[in-house]
Design an enzyme around this catalytic site. Structure first.
Site, PDB file in Angstrom:
ATOM      1  CB  SER A  27      46.565 -49.482  50.750  1.00 46.15           C
ATOM      2  OG  SER A  27      46.437 -48.622  51.614  1.00 46.15           O
ATOM      3  CG  HIS A  86      41.797 -48.000  52.343  1.00 46.97           C
ATOM      4  ND1 HIS A  86      42.341 -47.212  51.463  1.00 46.97           N
ATOM      5  CD2 HIS A  86      42.629 -48.851  53.151  1.00 46.97           C
ATOM      6  CE1 HIS A  86      43.764 -47.562  51.164  1.00 46.97           C
ATOM      7  NE2 HIS A  86      43.873 -48.469  52.196  1.00 46.97           N
TER       8      HIS A  86
HETATM    9  C1  GCU Z   1      47.752 -45.858  56.177  1.00 46.78           C
HETATM   10  C2  GCU Z   1      48.588 -45.134  55.408  1.00 46.78           C
HETATM   11  C3  GCU Z   1      48.452 -45.077  54.066  1.00 46.78           C
HETATM   12  C4  GCU Z   1      48.400 -46.274  53.611  1.00 46.78           C
HETATM   13  C5  GCU Z   1      47.621 -47.534  54.416  1.00 46.78           C
HETATM   14  C6  GCU Z   1      47.889 -48.850  53.940  1.00 46.78           C
HETATM   15  O1  GCU Z   1      46.585 -45.694  56.290  1.00 46.78           O
HETATM   16  O2  GCU Z   1      48.443 -43.845  56.133  1.00 46.78           O
HETATM   17  O3  GCU Z   1      49.438 -44.250  53.526  1.00 46.78           O
HETATM   18  O4  GCU Z   1      47.994 -46.515  52.183  1.00 46.78           O
HETATM   19  O5  GCU Z   1      48.229 -47.350  55.737  1.00 46.78           O
HETATM   20  O6  GCU Z   1      48.717 -49.248  53.144  1.00 46.78           O
HETATM   21  O7  GCU Z   1      47.041 -49.617  54.207  1.00 46.78           O
END
Ligand code: GCU
Length: 432
Positions: free
Chosen positions: A271, A412
């Site tokens: 992420s 995710h």
């Molecule tokens: C949010 C953000 C993402 C990121 C994520 C994370 O969802 O919008 O860009 O990758 O957090 O790091 O968990």
């Protein structure tokens, strides 16, 4: 304003980033037919109009140009080593019978003696016992701290600022005993060690707190010209750059540790930390393998695709992750001189793995796939092969050679399925 109101308002401001992004998830475009046509910037044409057709020209001419574009427009420039000066590495503990005797666990405190305002970082390193040779090593930051990565009860609890999270037992911005192991499913240490690989990790919040004002109180503040961090200009490094700096200092340490093969380092992140992994691999060629797990917008996803998260959302929710200039590309992606195929190309000729999750539409799985596909011409200059397919593969069907990709079942996250692929990939590349 009443003084009592200030702390309450501050907390709201700190939460705005995550909350704003979450609210936007419901409103985003997830319809492929709604994506306006776009043209990706030419990877192989230099600023002076020369067409790059050899590995040498890529390395000498185009690569440095693209790296500078990412510094200028996206992540900001990492200060030169003279800015931070001496780096101190102190091994504070060696436990030879970690993980039931299968591994050696070390803690290494990394600090900057010339910049004591920065409290330093605590690295946790697990190396396999009885391997008979230095181990390849995964290097990646964690969201929750070393005590969250490991389930071993004697790992010190991080005392640094953490984002409030009841589910993860982060209370009053601090980890609690109950937070132990809460990230361990993302770091299957036993499995990695059993495959003869090492893991080095640190809490990303050791660099600075991950909120819009974090730059005023961590590494970036300590290194700023006036030491007071009163100014943040276009081109200055964002938090992703600072987290990446931490990973690069871990590589410095690993070069001195004989349990690790420092010629076989794989940088990994999930992420926002996947964005960090990509930027680290781009800047520091000691990482022979680069892994992006669900890095999405600001990471592997093509920014010109209006699918899932957009530049406008990410720069509003998390402006501090990037250099200031990046915000100017909100709803204006076409004018940005880079797109993310160029970030993937910066890994060439080293190996790179891009992973998506099918339910993680916010990160735009297809956009993540396309950046690797469009980076292939650069790898080809080195005789290296990419995906071997033109279309995004079926779920749970990894593809690729030097550039690899999968989209797995689920949401995710980092799962053992992801790690199985990374372990195979790392071994394949380092054992070549
Ligand atoms: C949010 C953000 C993402 C990121 C994520 C994370 O969802 O919008 O860009 O990758 O957090 O790091 O968990």
């Amino acid at each position: 304003m009443s003084r009592l109101l200030i702390p309450a308002l501050m907390t709201t401001a700190l939460l705005l980033g995550e909350d704003f992004a979450e609210a936007q998830q419901k409103k985003a475009n997830y319809d492929e037919s709604q994506i306006a046509p776009y043209t990706l910037p030419d990877l192989l044409q230099t600023a002076t109009g020369k067409h790059v057709s050899t590995a040498e020209d890529w390395t000498q001419l185009r690569r440095p140009e693209i790296l500078a574009l990412f510094e200028q427009h996206v992540y900001g420039k990492t200060p030169a080593p003279s800015t931070w000066g001496k780096v101190d590495f102190k091994v504070t503990e060696v436990k030879k019978d970690a993980l039931g005797g299968k591994a050696t666990r070390k803690f290494i405190h990394i600090s900057l003696p010339e910049h004591p305002a920065w409290k330093g970082m605590e690295v946790m390193l697990y190396t396999p016992n009885g391997l008979g040779k230095p181990a390849p090593c995964f290097v990646g930051p964690s969201f929750g701290g070393n005590h969250a990565v490991s389930t071993e009860k004697d790992v010190p609890l991080s005392t640094r600022w953490m984002r409030p999270n009841k589910e993860k037992n982060i209370i009053d911005n601090k980890a609690t005993e109950e937070s132990r192991g809460n990230e361990s499913s993302r770091w299957p240490l036993e499995m990695i060690i059993a495959q003869g690989c090492a893991v080095a990790t640190y809490y990303y919040g050791d660099i600075e707190p991950d909120h819009a004002d974090g730059w005023k109180e961590g590494l970036r503040a300590a290194l700023s010209k006036d030491g007071a961090a009163t100014e943040w200009k276009d081109g200055d490094w964002g938090a992703i750059g600072a987290w990446s700096w931490g990973l690069q200092r871990i590589a410095d340490y690993l070069e001195t540790d004989s349990d690790v093969n420092a010629k076989q380092l794989a940088v990994i992140g999930h992420s926002r930390l996947g964005k960090t992994s990509l930027w680290t691999g781009a800047q520091d060629q000691r990482f022979g393998v680069v892994i992006s797990n669900n890095s999405g917008e600001g990471g592997a996803a093509i920014m010109r695709r209006n699918f899932g998260e957009t530049t406008a959302v990410i720069t509003k929710a998390f402006p501090h992750w990037f250099t200031k200039t990046y915000t100017s590309y909100s709803n204006n992606e076409a004018s940005c001189p880079i797109d993310k195929h160029m970030l993937i190309a910066l890994a060439a000729p080293r190996a790179i793995y891009i992973a998506s999750a099918v339910e993680d539409e916010w990160a735009d799985p297809k956009g993540e796939f396309l950046s690797g596909l469009n980076a292939e011409p650069v790898f080809a200059l080195f005789g290296k092969k990419g995906y071997g397919v033109r279309e995004q593969p079926a779920i749970d069907t990894p593809v690729g050679d030097t550039i690899a990709y999968h989209v797995r079942t689920g949401k995710h996250d980092v799962t053992s399925y992801d790690w199985e692929q990374y372990l195979k990939f790392v071994k394949r590349h380092f054992e070549k």
